[in-house]
Design a protein around this motif. Sequence first.
Motif, mmCIF file in Angstrom:
data_model
loop_
_atom_site.group_PDB
_atom_site.id
_atom_site.type_symbol
_atom_site.label_atom_id
_atom_site.label_comp_id
_atom_site.label_asym_id
_atom_site.label_seq_id
_atom_site.Cartn_x
_atom_site.Cartn_y
_atom_site.Cartn_z
ATOM 1 N N UNK A 118 10.784 2.127 1.616
ATOM 2 C CA UNK A 118 11.329 2.667 0.374
ATOM 3 C C UNK A 118 11.510 1.555 -0.645
ATOM 4 N N UNK A 119 12.269 0.540 -0.273
ATOM 5 C CA UNK A 119 12.619 -0.526 -1.219
ATOM 6 C C UNK A 119 11.589 -1.646 -1.210
ATOM 7 N N UNK A 120 10.869 -1.760 -2.336
ATOM 8 C CA UNK A 120 9.902 -2.841 -2.516
ATOM 9 C C UNK A 120 9.910 -3.224 -3.989
ATOM 10 N N UNK A 121 9.604 -4.479 -4.286
ATOM 11 C CA UNK A 121 9.499 -4.869 -5.699
ATOM 12 C C UNK A 121 8.388 -4.085 -6.385
ATOM 13 N N UNK A 122 8.551 -3.837 -7.648
ATOM 14 C CA UNK A 122 7.550 -3.052 -8.375
ATOM 15 C C UNK A 122 7.704 -1.583 -8.029
ATOM 16 N N UNK A 123 6.652 -0.993 -7.517
ATOM 17 C CA UNK A 123 6.663 0.428 -7.153
ATOM 18 C C UNK A 123 7.250 0.589 -5.754
ATOM 19 N N UNK A 124 8.273 1.438 -5.618
ATOM 20 C CA UNK A 124 8.844 1.667 -4.290
ATOM 21 C C UNK A 124 8.006 2.682 -3.518
ATOM 22 N N UNK A 125 8.345 2.877 -2.238
ATOM 23 C CA UNK A 125 7.557 3.740 -1.378
ATOM 24 C C UNK A 125 7.522 5.193 -1.804
ATOM 25 N N UNK A 126 8.616 5.691 -2.334
ATOM 26 C CA UNK A 126 8.639 7.092 -2.777
ATOM 27 C C UNK A 126 7.774 7.256 -4.025
ATOM 28 N N UNK A 127 7.834 6.283 -4.934
ATOM 29 C CA UNK A 127 6.963 6.341 -6.112
ATOM 30 C C UNK A 127 5.491 6.197 -5.727
ATOM 31 N N UNK A 128 5.210 5.373 -4.725
ATOM 32 C CA UNK A 128 3.836 5.250 -4.226
ATOM 33 C C UNK A 128 3.356 6.598 -3.694
ATOM 34 N N UNK A 129 4.204 7.259 -2.941
ATOM 35 C CA UNK A 129 3.848 8.579 -2.405
ATOM 36 C C UNK A 129 3.586 9.560 -3.547
ATOM 37 N N UNK A 130 4.444 9.566 -4.541
ATOM 38 C CA UNK A 130 4.242 10.446 -5.713
ATOM 39 C C UNK A 130 2.926 10.140 -6.413
ATOM 40 N N UNK A 131 2.627 8.860 -6.559
ATOM 41 C CA UNK A 131 1.387 8.444 -7.228
ATOM 42 C C UNK A 131 0.174 8.961 -6.457
ATOM 43 N N UNK A 132 0.217 8.834 -5.140
ATOM 44 C CA UNK A 132 -0.888 9.335 -4.325
ATOM 45 C C UNK A 132 -1.059 10.843 -4.492
ATOM 46 N N UNK A 133 0.054 11.573 -4.492
ATOM 47 C CA UNK A 133 -0.019 13.030 -4.670
ATOM 48 C C UNK A 133 -0.592 13.380 -6.050
ATOM 49 N N UNK A 134 -0.196 12.621 -7.064
ATOM 50 C CA UNK A 134 -0.717 12.856 -8.415
ATOM 51 C C UNK A 134 -2.227 12.614 -8.472
ATOM 52 N N UNK A 135 -2.724 11.731 -7.613
ATOM 53 C CA UNK A 135 -4.156 11.457 -7.537
ATOM 54 C C UNK A 135 -4.888 12.488 -6.679
ATOM 55 N N UNK A 136 -4.138 13.443 -6.115
ATOM 56 C CA UNK A 136 -4.732 14.492 -5.299
ATOM 57 C C UNK A 136 -4.814 14.163 -3.825
ATOM 58 N N UNK A 137 -4.192 13.084 -3.397
ATOM 59 C CA UNK A 137 -4.232 12.674 -2.002
ATOM 60 C C UNK A 137 -3.384 13.591 -1.123
ATOM 61 N N UNK A 138 -3.890 13.871 0.058
ATOM 62 C CA UNK A 138 -3.141 14.620 1.071
ATOM 63 C C UNK A 138 -2.818 13.717 2.259
ATOM 64 N N UNK A 139 -2.934 12.421 2.071
ATOM 65 C CA UNK A 139 -2.653 11.438 3.117
ATOM 66 C C UNK A 139 -1.234 11.628 3.646
ATOM 67 N N UNK A 140 -1.065 11.812 4.958
ATOM 68 C CA UNK A 140 0.292 11.918 5.514
ATOM 69 C C UNK A 140 1.050 10.608 5.296
ATOM 70 N N UNK A 141 2.327 10.730 4.927
ATOM 71 C CA UNK A 141 3.142 9.554 4.619
ATOM 72 C C UNK A 141 4.423 9.584 5.445
ATOM 73 N N UNK A 142 4.692 8.443 6.089
ATOM 74 C CA UNK A 142 5.943 8.220 6.805
ATOM 75 C C UNK A 142 6.714 7.182 6.007
ATOM 76 N N UNK A 143 7.938 7.526 5.617
ATOM 77 C CA UNK A 143 8.799 6.627 4.844
ATOM 78 C C UNK A 143 9.768 5.941 5.799
#
Length: 143
Positions: A61-86
């Motif tokens: 979750x906590x990372x400099x720049x883009x956090x893990x939840x924002x990364x997951x959102x970004x992937x979904x916005x790109x149309x990704x269905x990649x399973x994500x474990x936080x």
Amino acid sequence: MKAIRLSKVPVIAIVDDDEAMRDALSELLQVMGFSCSAFDGAAAFLAHHAPGRFDCLITDVRMPGMDGIDLHRRLRALGSTLPVVIITSAPDPATRARALDGGACAYLAKPVDDSALLDHLRSVLGHDDGRDEQLDEEDLPGG
């Protein structure tokens, strides 16, 4: 019962700014028969991401720049269905709700329980833990 050989090794992407955590997760997953690619942040992962390249993403979750939840959102916005474990070192109910409501398949606290992580991975990967082994048809989805 007819046995089916499973031979495709799932590739798991690990995104965490903590090098020790990346190394520990990579070692665990490799011992369990998975292939891994580790990245020190969301930007590094996104630079290497392509549809179908990875079978699952484990991200902090906590990372400099883009956090893990924002990364997951970004992937979904790109149309990704990649399973994500936080994963997180500072679990809280609000962040957990954001992660799971956003479609994460799991939200795990550090230190990550090995068996819980592997159970989640087997679940999202359709019971294939990456090892070339025999499973009975009844063990497979729809079997």
